[in-house]
Design an enzyme around this catalytic site. Sequence first.
Site, PDB file in Angstrom:
ATOM      1  N   LYS A  69       0.813  -1.228   0.000  1.00 55.11           N
ATOM      2  CA  LYS A  69       0.000   0.000   0.000  1.00 55.11           C
ATOM      3  C   LYS A  69       0.842   1.271   0.000  1.00 55.11           C
ATOM      4  O   LYS A  69       0.520   2.234  -0.682  1.00 55.11           O
ATOM      5  CB  LYS A  69      -0.942   0.005   1.205  1.00 55.11           C
ATOM      6  CG  LYS A  69      -2.078  -0.992   1.090  1.00 55.11           C
ATOM      7  CD  LYS A  69      -3.023  -0.870   2.265  1.00 55.11           C
ATOM      8  CE  LYS A  69      -4.066  -1.970   2.233  1.00 55.11           C
ATOM      9  NZ  LYS A  69      -5.033  -1.884   3.327  1.00 55.11           N
ATOM     10  N   ASP A 105      -9.889   2.656   2.486  1.00 56.55           N
ATOM     11  CA  ASP A 105      -9.854   2.097   3.847  1.00 56.55           C
ATOM     12  C   ASP A 105     -10.432   3.108   4.845  1.00 56.55           C
ATOM     13  O   ASP A 105     -11.027   2.724   5.860  1.00 56.55           O
ATOM     14  CB  ASP A 105      -8.413   1.775   4.269  1.00 56.55           C
ATOM     15  CG  ASP A 105      -7.901   0.473   3.668  1.00 56.55           C
ATOM     16  OD1 ASP A 105      -8.721  -0.384   3.289  1.00 56.55           O
ATOM     17  OD2 ASP A 105      -6.662   0.311   3.580  1.00 56.55           O
TER      18      ASP A 105
HETATM   19  P1  NAP Z   1       1.639  -2.698   9.045  1.00 56.91           P
HETATM   20  O1  NAP Z   1       1.737  -1.452   8.231  1.00 56.91           O
HETATM   21  O2  NAP Z   1       2.677  -3.749   8.888  1.00 56.91           O
HETATM   22  O3  NAP Z   1       1.585  -2.237  10.601  1.00 56.91           O
HETATM   23  C1  NAP Z   1       1.401  -3.173  11.625  1.00 56.91           C
HETATM   24  C2  NAP Z   1       1.553  -2.528  13.012  1.00 56.91           C
HETATM   25  O4  NAP Z   1       1.417  -3.589  13.953  1.00 56.91           O
HETATM   26  C3  NAP Z   1       2.916  -1.906  13.277  1.00 56.91           C
HETATM   27  O5  NAP Z   1       2.797  -0.918  14.280  1.00 56.91           O
HETATM   28  C4  NAP Z   1       3.701  -3.124  13.798  1.00 56.91           C
HETATM   29  O6  NAP Z   1       4.788  -2.804  14.609  1.00 56.91           O
HETATM   30  C5  NAP Z   1       2.650  -3.769  14.660  1.00 56.91           C
HETATM   31  N1  NAP Z   1       2.939  -5.187  14.866  1.00 56.91           N
HETATM   32  C6  NAP Z   1       3.224  -6.108  13.923  1.00 56.91           C
HETATM   33  N2  NAP Z   1       3.410  -7.323  14.492  1.00 56.91           N
HETATM   34  C7  NAP Z   1       3.274  -7.133  15.823  1.00 56.91           C
HETATM   35  C8  NAP Z   1       3.383  -7.976  16.950  1.00 56.91           C
HETATM   36  N3  NAP Z   1       3.690  -9.277  16.815  1.00 56.91           N
HETATM   37  N4  NAP Z   1       3.201  -7.454  18.181  1.00 56.91           N
HETATM   38  C9  NAP Z   1       2.920  -6.135  18.338  1.00 56.91           C
HETATM   39  N5  NAP Z   1       2.804  -5.267  17.301  1.00 56.91           N
HETATM   40  C10 NAP Z   1       2.978  -5.765  16.066  1.00 56.91           C
HETATM   41  O7  NAP Z   1       0.241  -3.437   8.800  1.00 56.91           O
HETATM   42  P2  NAP Z   1      -1.148  -2.756   8.390  1.00 56.91           P
HETATM   43  O8  NAP Z   1      -1.253  -2.635   6.917  1.00 56.91           O
HETATM   44  O9  NAP Z   1      -1.320  -1.523   9.217  1.00 56.91           O
HETATM   45  O10 NAP Z   1      -2.192  -3.897   8.826  1.00 56.91           O
HETATM   46  C11 NAP Z   1      -2.452  -4.178  10.185  1.00 56.91           C
HETATM   47  C12 NAP Z   1      -3.618  -5.158  10.281  1.00 56.91           C
HETATM   48  O11 NAP Z   1      -4.810  -4.533   9.829  1.00 56.91           O
HETATM   49  C13 NAP Z   1      -3.437  -6.408   9.391  1.00 56.91           C
HETATM   50  O12 NAP Z   1      -3.892  -7.549  10.088  1.00 56.91           O
HETATM   51  C14 NAP Z   1      -4.308  -6.125   8.197  1.00 56.91           C
HETATM   52  O13 NAP Z   1      -4.817  -7.325   7.602  1.00 56.91           O
HETATM   53  C15 NAP Z   1      -5.443  -5.345   8.863  1.00 56.91           C
HETATM   54  N6  NAP Z   1      -6.148  -4.502   7.907  1.00 56.91           N
HETATM   55  C16 NAP Z   1      -7.480  -4.726   7.749  1.00 56.91           C
HETATM   56  C17 NAP Z   1      -8.208  -3.944   6.878  1.00 56.91           C
HETATM   57  C18 NAP Z   1      -9.674  -4.192   6.720  1.00 56.91           C
HETATM   58  O14 NAP Z   1     -10.268  -3.761   5.731  1.00 56.91           O
HETATM   59  N7  NAP Z   1     -10.276  -4.872   7.669  1.00 56.91           N
HETATM   60  C19 NAP Z   1      -7.592  -2.924   6.139  1.00 56.91           C
HETATM   61  C20 NAP Z   1      -6.230  -2.708   6.336  1.00 56.91           C
HETATM   62  C21 NAP Z   1      -5.513  -3.517   7.218  1.00 56.91           C
HETATM   63  P3  NAP Z   1       6.304  -2.703  14.041  1.00 56.91           P
HETATM   64  O15 NAP Z   1       6.396  -1.371  13.353  1.00 56.91           O
HETATM   65  O16 NAP Z   1       7.142  -2.823  15.252  1.00 56.91           O
HETATM   66  O17 NAP Z   1       6.484  -3.870  13.095  1.00 56.91           O
END
Ligand code: NAP
Length: 274
Positions: A69, A105
């Site tokens: 993204k 989103d």
């Molecule tokens: P991202 O950009 O990779 O960000 C993830 C965040 O979570 C970061 O702050 C990361 O910390 C933290 N994190 C990752 N693994 C972790 C762990 N084991 N323990 C604690 N913190 C952790 O991901 P994203 O795109 O924001 O997506 C996040 C979630 O939202 C995903 O599951 C995605 O599928 C979901 N999502 C859903 C929708 C929907 O339409 N429902 C839309 C978008 C996203 P670090 O920086 O330290 O790695």
Amino acid sequence: MTRELPGRLVLLGHPVAHSLSPTFQNAALDAAGIPMRYEALDVAPAGLGAMLGLLADARGAGNITIPHKEAAFAWMAKRTALAERVGAINTFWTEDGALVGDNTDVGGFTFAVRRLLERAPEGIRLGMLGAGGAAAAVCAAVEQWADSRVVVHARTRDRAEALAARFPGVVRVAKSEIDTVTGTDLLVNATPLGLEGSLMPIAPGVIPDTCAVLDLTYRRGRTPFVKACRARGLRTDDGLPMLVEQGALAFERWFGTPPDRDAMWRSFRAPETA
Ligand code: NAP
């Protein structure tokens, strides 16, 4: 329908096999009588630019998901103001051979909050776990709501601080994890914890009874966090309503007409997605 159909309709991610988007987008295409298929394409990060170039030539349109993204942002010839605000693209289409990027989103998240709280999102104190791309879309949504604020906690504090700096006046960094649930109306999980395994982003026992919970992560049979919060009697939902609504808003961008949202939801009632 007056506008020209896209040449291809795709989801770009890595991996993408688990995605539910083809299920509900193809149901919406069928319901609208549009003779196209929505295809999930697994594209490694190194191949993203080349793939987007091919799609621009093919009058392509579609969605972008993890981990592309933010990288896709740079490949768009034009971006909507909202995509600029979030710094990430989840929806794109082609105009005169040039890619246009948007972020649905944000609208998907606001829809999911309205649905969960059964009221307009105003005057909300939102606690958030995670500070990545989805968290930025949450902040851009909250910025559109009246009198609402975000308190963010992330395991990498620099990312939480960077988010607060991008959304001044709306976001502050939590003093601790507990700060995200203290006096909070709505707790949002914006980490991928729960996609698989049994880890939870915070212990459900520390969440006050009056706090609603929205887990942006979803998986078949619900995430462990959603199950535990529901068992506690908290008003809780997972990421599916946000996913479907961001897809419905994307469909409107591609075809200039709203999809049959009921058909999208019905597509999940097939036995394999229940
Ligand atoms: P991202 O950009 O990779 O960000 C993830 C965040 O979570 C970061 O702050 C990361 O910390 C933290 N994190 C990752 N693994 C972790 C762990 N084991 N323990 C604690 N913190 C952790 O991901 P994203 O795109 O924001 O997506 C996040 C979630 O939202 C995903 O599951 C995605 O599928 C979901 N999502 C859903 C929708 C929907 O339409 N429902 C839309 C978008 C996203 P670090 O920086 O330290 O790695």
